[in-house]
Design an enzyme around this catalytic site. Structure first.
Site, short mmCIF file in Angstrom:
data_model
loop_
_atom_site.label_atom_id
_atom_site.label_comp_id
_atom_site.label_asym_id
_atom_site.label_seq_id
_atom_site.Cartn_x
_atom_site.Cartn_y
_atom_site.Cartn_z
N GLU A 442 -34.71 -1.34 -20.24
CA GLU A 442 -34.70 -0.51 -21.43
C GLU A 442 -35.96 -0.71 -22.27
O GLU A 442 -36.05 -0.23 -23.40
CB GLU A 442 -33.44 -0.80 -22.26
CG GLU A 442 -33.17 -2.27 -22.49
CD GLU A 442 -31.79 -2.52 -23.07
OE1 GLU A 442 -31.22 -1.62 -23.71
OE2 GLU A 442 -31.28 -3.64 -22.90
N CYS A 513 -27.11 3.62 -17.54
CA CYS A 513 -25.98 3.57 -18.47
C CYS A 513 -26.32 4.14 -19.84
O CYS A 513 -25.58 3.94 -20.80
CB CYS A 513 -25.47 2.14 -18.61
SG CYS A 513 -26.71 0.97 -19.20
#
Length: 581
Positions: A442, A513
């Site tokens: 991320e 996700c």
């Protein structure tokens, strides 16, 4: 006039606007000392009345929509027992000798502000739940005193025709109480796609756009013609005749598609493309109630992201090993035989938890958070790791480290896992010997060194919310630049491709996700890029599964191959939109 917001609930609707106005309250006077107990008794009565109302709404929603959707009111009922809310109100009212109406809004603002400051869309969305509970308590207090209140509900109920509701924000109880036959769509200035309002809108089939900006409240007048595009996240105020005609056609087509999906028995089918490419579809959750809903729905095959921050928030001390173990075990048992991926504690920086010694930082998104925080708190970290490992003996479990920027962080995290294993083995405590360990991608740093990370872990999981924010240097919570934080930006897509290729070269699987995983427009692109797992909010599972089953994998690969030649997110969207027609 066009407003770009966040697509919260799919579908298209056109109609006349209704500006949702909340009830208004008069600031009460101070109390004399002898009146304090009577005021506290009055507050207790308001709590009892609010609890009864929420339980009635729970039953209404369970009957009309479904049991899993009704679970949104579980958090509301828990807030009515939360010392951080009701206990604090009692204390401040007694200490300051003030009426509850003078104290309650301040406590609500403080608690909601703490949740809103958390760098996690799911937890941020719970701020709206706190505010919803606060408004209901204020109404209960006012009604008990004989006050006459007016609100947007009254105008909507008396409206002859269905309306498009425009509001600053909406709580879930307000959403449920709206007469469904009178609501065409919802558009709010604030809020996020993980708010309970958004979840309910999706469950109730109401198109919704959130986070359209405060300007929309000034631009829209009551009875203005308005379009809400819940697929693209657009709100169009006073559209032209041709634009209005086009969107009315889209609305009819969307209604037909939803009807076909509901009748197809899709939840029982696998997520497999027309030419046999299978993809794992999982859900993002924050607790056992959501796992229960996911297990009951049958549409998802596991949990791709279990956010564990809720176990730590709103407490005076961190949860112990046993408390965590019971929660993790419950989720693992509910989802068995499917895999549950548990994200280790992601607090720090913007998540100011006093008992952990965390203070606010000037730039929290670049601060002391995620794996950085946990590695400096090894005892706290190992307590969680032990609980996760123990839960693994009841099903299939994986754990992943958040906010990784360097391979040393993964190696140090794995070393602590080994220490936890040694401790459990020495105590003869059952645990999972084969737990999968993964790293979240991320940050741009993690994406660039994905090949190095892949050599250290069993899987990678791409968190597109933060990755997009960091790559585009645009805070997705800042309305002035949020539109720049587009996960279809070619730079983001190139990094995703690189991460997938690095993972596959290393022989490990890679999932996603972030919000992009639940974006149906992105589904064929993500298939073509080679993602092995997509994890999303539960309401997105069936639409994404339907998109997968309608896609040819080889054609999706060709589509993904065309993306590197594009220069803007708009060009990518046009390419994907053209494919869908």
């Amino acid at each position: 006039m066009l407003f770009k917001g966040i697509a919260a609930a799919g579908g298209v609707a056109t109609g006349k606007a209704l500006i949702w106005a909340d009830s208004r309250f008069v600031q009460p006077p101070a109390l004399s000392p002898e009146d304090i107990q009577g005021e506290l008794d009055r507050f207790e009565a308001a709590i009892r009345q609010t609890r009864q109302q929420l339980e009635a709404l729970h039953q209404k929603l369970e009957k009309e929509v479904g049991r899993k959707e009704a679970e949104v009111f579980t958090a509301h009922l828990l807030f009515l027992e939360d010392p951080a809310l009701v206990g604090r109100v009692r204390q401040e009212a007694a200490n300051q000798r003030k009426k509850i109406e003078a104290v309650l809004p301040e406590v609500i603002r403080e608690l909601a502000g703490k949740l809103a400051a958390v760098n996690d869309p799911y937890l941020q969305a719970r701020a709206a739940d706190v505010e919803d509970v606060g408004r209901r308590l204020l109404r209960a207090l006012a009604v008990a005193d004989g006050a006459v209140l007016t609100s947007g509900w009254d105008e909507l109920a008396s409206s002859v025709e269905p309306r498009v509701v425009v509001a600053g924000d909406l709580g879930p109880s307000e959403t449920v109480e709206m007469p469904r036959e009178k609501v065409l769509a919802l558009a709010t200035a604030r809020g996020g796609p993980n708010s309970h309002m958004a979840i309910l809108a999706r469950a109730m089939g109401i198109p919704a756009v959130v986070g359209a900006g405060e300007e929309i409240l000034e631009a829209v007048g009551s009875h203005d013609e308005i379009i809400v595009d819940g697929d693209a996240g657009l709100v169009i105020v006073r559209p032209g005749a041709e634009e209005l005609r086009e969107y009315r056609q889209k609305a009819r087509a969307a209604g037909d598609a939803a009807h076909r999906r509901a009748a197809s028995g899709l939840e029982r089918l696998e997520a497999v493309t027309l030419d046999g490419r299978r993809v794992d579809l999982a859900v993002n959750i924050a607790g056992a109630s959501e796992a229960k809903a996911a297990a009951a729905s049958g549409g998802a095959a596991g949990v791709g992201l279990f956010r564990t921050e809720f176990l730590y928030l709103g407490k005076e001390s961190p949860p112990g090993e046993e408390e965590q173990f019971k929660v993790y075990r419950r989720v693992v048992e509910l989802m068995a035989p499917h895999r549950v991926i548990i994200r280790t504690l992601d607090v720090g920086g913007d998540k100011a938890i006093s008992y952990l010694g965390i203070s606010r930082e000037e730039n929290p998104f670049l601060g002391w958070r995620g794996i950085r925080f946990c590695l400096e708190q090894p005892a706290l970290f190992k307590t969680q790791l032990r609980a996760i490992l123990r839960a693994g003996s009841f099903g299939k479990v994986g754990l992943m480290f958040p906010m990784v920027t360097a391979v040393e962080e993964v190696r140090r995290g794995k070393a602590l896992v080994r220490e936890a294993i040694t401790e459990l083995r020495a105590q003869d405590v059952p645990f999972d010997e084969e737990v999968e360990i993964g790293a979240m991608v991320e940050t741009p740093a993690a994406a660039v060194i994905a090949d190095v990370l892949a050599a250290e872990v069993d899987f990678l999981s791409i968190g597109t919310n933060d990755l997009t924010q960091y790559v585009t240097a645009a805070d997705r919570g800042n309305g002035k630049v949020a539109a720049l934080a587009d996960h279809f930006h070619p730079a983001v897509l190139r990094l995703i491709r690189g991460v997938v290729e690095a993972a596959h070269r290393a022989g490990i699987w890679v999932g996603m996700c972030g919000e992009m995983a639940g974006d149906v427009m992105a589904t064929p692109l993500l298939l073509g890029l080679g993602l092995d797992e997509l994890s999303m909010a539960l309401p997105a599972v069936l639409p994404v599964k339907q998109a997968i089953r309608a896609t040819n994998f080889r054609q999706a690969q060709e589509l993904a191959g065309a993306v590197p030649g594009l220069g803007t997110a708009a060009e990518v969207r046009r390419l994907l939109a053209g494919r869908q027609h």
